[in-house]
Design a protein around this motif. Structure first.
Motif, short mmCIF file in Angstrom:
data_model
loop_
_atom_site.label_atom_id
_atom_site.label_comp_id
_atom_site.label_asym_id
_atom_site.label_seq_id
_atom_site.Cartn_x
_atom_site.Cartn_y
_atom_site.Cartn_z
N LEU A 1 -18.49 24.03 20.33
CA LEU A 1 -17.31 24.75 20.84
C LEU A 1 -17.92 26.28 20.83
O LEU A 1 -17.95 26.94 19.79
CB LEU A 1 -16.24 24.36 19.98
CG LEU A 1 -14.84 25.41 20.35
CD1 LEU A 1 -14.10 24.83 21.60
CD2 LEU A 1 -13.79 25.05 18.99
N THR A 2 -17.36 26.87 22.20
CA THR A 2 -17.41 28.20 22.45
C THR A 2 -16.29 28.69 22.66
O THR A 2 -15.48 28.11 23.71
CB THR A 2 -18.58 28.77 23.50
OG1 THR A 2 -19.70 27.81 23.07
CG2 THR A 2 -18.76 30.04 23.76
N ILE A 3 -15.73 29.61 22.01
CA ILE A 3 -14.46 30.62 22.39
C ILE A 3 -14.98 31.97 22.65
O ILE A 3 -15.67 32.64 22.18
CB ILE A 3 -13.28 30.16 21.23
CG1 ILE A 3 -13.81 31.00 19.86
CG2 ILE A 3 -12.69 28.94 21.07
CD1 ILE A 3 -12.88 30.74 18.78
N SER A 4 -13.99 32.65 23.40
CA SER A 4 -14.14 33.94 23.74
C SER A 4 -12.87 34.64 24.06
O SER A 4 -11.86 33.97 24.56
CB SER A 4 -15.03 33.99 24.80
OG SER A 4 -14.29 33.32 25.98
N GLY A 5 -12.50 36.00 24.33
CA GLY A 5 -11.33 36.52 24.50
C GLY A 5 -10.46 36.94 23.41
O GLY A 5 -11.12 36.79 22.58
N GLY A 6 -9.33 37.06 23.62
CA GLY A 6 -8.35 37.07 22.70
C GLY A 6 -8.74 38.58 21.76
O GLY A 6 -9.15 39.54 22.51
N LEU B 1 -19.17 27.48 17.81
CA LEU B 1 -18.89 26.66 16.51
C LEU B 1 -19.61 25.34 16.84
O LEU B 1 -19.85 24.87 17.91
CB LEU B 1 -17.54 26.52 16.02
CG LEU B 1 -16.75 27.77 15.83
CD1 LEU B 1 -15.94 27.98 17.35
CD2 LEU B 1 -15.70 27.55 14.69
N ARG B 2 -20.13 24.80 15.64
CA ARG B 2 -20.64 23.30 15.77
C ARG B 2 -20.05 22.34 14.76
O ARG B 2 -19.69 22.93 13.76
CB ARG B 2 -22.13 23.50 15.36
CG ARG B 2 -23.18 22.30 15.56
CD ARG B 2 -24.56 22.58 15.22
NE ARG B 2 -24.65 23.20 13.86
CZ ARG B 2 -25.26 22.39 12.85
NH1 ARG B 2 -25.25 21.05 12.82
NH2 ARG B 2 -25.26 23.05 11.64
#
Length: 118
Positions: free
Chosen positions: A79-84, A92-93
């Motif tokens: 899972l890759t999150i960006s921004g905010g 994350l794994r």
């Protein structure tokens, strides 16, 4: 007719990302764990948050009355999150299944959809 129904069920199942699990991310030399549960709660350390998926975005609130919105890419157990409020993307794994949320922890109330941190 049966094929149409089966295909519709399959497409709906594939369209809904499965975020539940025990996730870990590296932060420098540290490894951080985030428990994401199917009841819309996420726990990291002593903090408990509520999450939801809106399109290709992950919305998270800590109960402060606003949603923090992140871009999200889910590929299997990555899972890759960006921004905010992130300076750079975080990956994350998933390392296992989620644990049950203790009854002593209450999920924050969700803010209204228009209450977003810009």
């Amino acid at each position: 007719m049966r094929w149409t129904i089966a295909l519709g069920v399959l497409l709906v199942a594939q369209a809904r990302p499965r975020l539940a699990g025990n996730w870990q991310a590296r932060a420098g030399d540290e490894i951080r764990h985030i428990m994401v549960r199917g009841d819309s709660s996420a726990q990291f350390g002593h903090d408990l948050a509520r999450w939801r998926i809106v399109g290709d975005s992950l919305w998270i609130t800590l109960g402060d009355g606003v949603w923090q919105v992140y871009g999200m890419t889910l590929n299997g157990d990555k899972l890759t999150i960006s921004g905010g409020d992130l300076e750079k993307p975080v990956t994350l794994r998933r390392v296992g299944p989620p644990t049950a949320r203790p009854d002593t922890l209450t999920i924050p109330e969700p803010p209204a959809p228009n209450q977003r941190a810009w």
